[in-house]
Motif scaffolding. Structure first.
Motif: not given
Lengths: 259, 312
Positions: A230, A232-237, A249, A252-253, A256
């Motif tokens: 996969t 995926r951007k894998q951006i974790a806050f 978040l 970010s949404l 998108e």
């Protein structure tokens, strides 16, 4: 008192399979074998039945020489004896070959009131073995069972079909496939593990099953197997401040186009 | 005469099967025969391009009980390919027919095509960890999951419709059939899903997820243990290898660790968001955005923020 047989597969534990980054092929060198998940449910269900009603329970497996590692494990879960077909043909066996081998072995072993399988194996999840074995043996098959009772040779099985359920009533002998929901397989106690060593293990040679070369010729051949990767951007806050994480978040949404 | 046969007990799925069947017809040059349970379905399938549609008329209520009859029809025609709708009932019938035909069967194929006299199918292995291209010798049986293909448009030429009497397996008696819960939502149709996992401590706490789903105009889904072990939510809401395969615009996984068995059902989502208190949970590798934190703190704040935005 029912005479039961449970069929199981010794499968590679997918938890330990890694995807090689260079060519997305599978690295199975660290993967150990396990009794396929839903087959454990089948073993447990048959064991419960025999514990409650008496009778007998045999286990049967077909695989490569690796199935030798499964015998103690399966016997510690309840069956009285284990039969195994350890043959190189299993490396490339599809559901067609597997069912031919199992059905021939069952004919050799004799009569069973109930033959149980898991819904599908944890590796290929073909969901075919129980139905195919039943078709080959000329027995009725009740698949996808989530509840089972047996009384005077009559089997009552509730089938779970996703959005609906139904009760199938059938006189044995019958082949059943069970869902994971049907029970919680036990973790064998030390006593059961030690007891397993004393139970009989019998090898059945594939050459003694009277199968033709065509019956051992797979119809389904893997051309390529690639790990699913996969992107995926894998951006974790992960700040200490939850509100700040939520705000990030949300924006970010929004970026998108989702908010 | 050989042919391409299709069957599904579900009308919508039966129509979808015609799309790959008509594609295979282009390379196999064999007619498409659609088997159905009613004459109404048969007429519709004939209108959508089946060269022949056969309604199986039977007194039996149990579709699986028609397996032998279906195997007989497929076998008598010398069919090369049998495509079956990948419901559990369909897979039962398909496996039976495959056994009777001494044929291979591809379960839950995502694509099928003909190449060098073999049927080539793509499917998942190891609970979705891997994708596999496999080739099947003919005759071959393939099950295809719902919504893999769109139904074809109405064909220029209407196929023939006929009815045959079908005998059922009388050995199995069926009773207590529960109808599909009409109130059950179709989570596969939702554009936004808030999916809950074992990170929730008790059933009542799912309210937090319901509130967030409401603010997003979405639905609540769940992982397998929540449906099958805790029984907090109906099985119809469960996403994963033996549950639903979903592809919403937004998949918000809350308290879900992200094992492959679960992710396979969600990984075609456009955007995946994770909320989990374990920074090392595999879900974060499978997500576009994530919040490492306590879902009991995160969810109320997120719901508030979404409400302000009007959940568009």
């Amino acid at each position: 008192m029912p005479k039961c047989l449970v069929c199981y597969k010794w499968a590679l534990d997918e938890k330990d399979i890694k995807i090689k980054s260079e060519d997305v092929s599978l690295d199975v060198t660290r993967a150990k074998g396990k009794i396929s998940d839903f087959d454990r449910n089948a073993i447990e269900e048959a064991t419960l039945l025999v514990e409650q009603q008496g009778g007998a329970l045999d286990a049967l497996t077909y695989g490569t020489s690796a199935v030798n590692q499964s015998l103690k494990d399966v016997l510690s879960r309840g069956p009285d004896s284990a039969y195994f077909i350890a043959d190189k043909s299993a490396e490339k066996a599809d559901a067609y070959v597997t069912a031919n081998v199992l059905a021939a072995a069952i004919r050799k072993l004799g009569f069973y009131d109930l033959i149980l399988c898991g819904e599908g194996s944890s590796d290929s999840f073909n969901q075919q073995t129980a139905v195919r074995v039943a078709a080959l043996l000329g027995l009725p098959c009740v698949s996808y069972v989530l509840k089972l009772s047996v009384e005077n040779g009559t089997v009552k099985a509730t089938r779970g079909l996703g959005v609906s359920t139904e009760v199938a009533t059938v006189k044995g002998p019958v082949v059943l496939s069970v869902l994971g929901q049907i029970n919680h397989p036990r973790i064998p106690s030390l006593k059961q593990v030690l007891g397993a060593a004393k139970k009989p293990k019998t090898e059945i040679k594939i050459a003694d099953l009277g199968l033709t070369p065509d019956q051992l010729q797979p119809r389904e051949v893997y051309r390529s197997v690639k790990g699913f990767v996969t992107h995926r951007k894998q951006i974790a806050f992960k700040e200490a401040n939850t509100a700040a994480n939520v705000a990030k978040l949300v924006s970010s949404l929004a970026a998108e186009g989702l908010q | 005469m050989p042919g391409i046969f299709v069957f599904s007990e579900e009308s919508a799925l039966a129509k979808q099967l015609l799309t790959p069947a008509l594609e295979l017809k282009q390379s196999l040059f064999q007619p498409v025969t659609a088997l159905s349970l009613t004459e109404t379905d048969a007429k519709q399938l004939a209108a959508l391009g089946a060269d022949k549609a056969v309604a199986l008329q039977s007194a039996a209520e149990w579709v699986e009980g028609l397996s032998e009859e279906i195997a007989g029809l497929v076998s008598a025609a010398g069919a090369s390919v049998f495509l079956v709708g990948g419901t559990l009932r369909g897979k039962h019938i398909a496996a039976y027919v495959a056994a009777k035909l001494n044929a291979g069967m591809s379960t839950d194929a995502k694509s099928v095509k003909l190449e060098g006299g073999k049927l080539l199918a793509t499917r998942l292995l190891y609970a979705g960890l891997a994708l596999c291209d496999e080739e099947l010798s003919l005759p071959a049986v393939v099950t295809i999951p719902p919504r893999t293909f769109l139904a074809p448009n109405t064909a220029a030429q209407q196929g023939a419709v006929e009815t045959v009497n079908a005998a059922a397996d009388g050995r199995v008696a069926i009773s207590d059939v529960t109808q599909a819960d009409v109130s059950a939502v179709d989570i596969a149709a939702a554009t936004k899903l808030v999916s809950v996992g074992r990170g929730f401590q008790k059933k009542e706490d799912l309210k937090l997820a319901e509130d967030l789903a409401a603010a997003l105009n979405g639905e609540v889904a769940c992982s397998r243990p929540v449906a099958e072990e805790e029984h907090w939510l109906p099985v119809a809401r469960y996403v994963g290898i033996s549950g639903h395969m979903v592809k919403p615009d937004l998949y918000l996984a809350v308290g879900i660790s992200g094992q492959v068995q679960h992710m396979v059902g969600a990984r075609e989502s456009k955007v995946i968001v994770a909320v989990n208190n374990d920074e090392h949970a595999p879900i974060f590798e499978n997500a576009d955005y994530g919040i490492v934190g306590d879902l009991y703190e995160v969810l109320p704040l997120l719901t508030e923020a979404m409400k302000k935005n009007g959940g568009r």
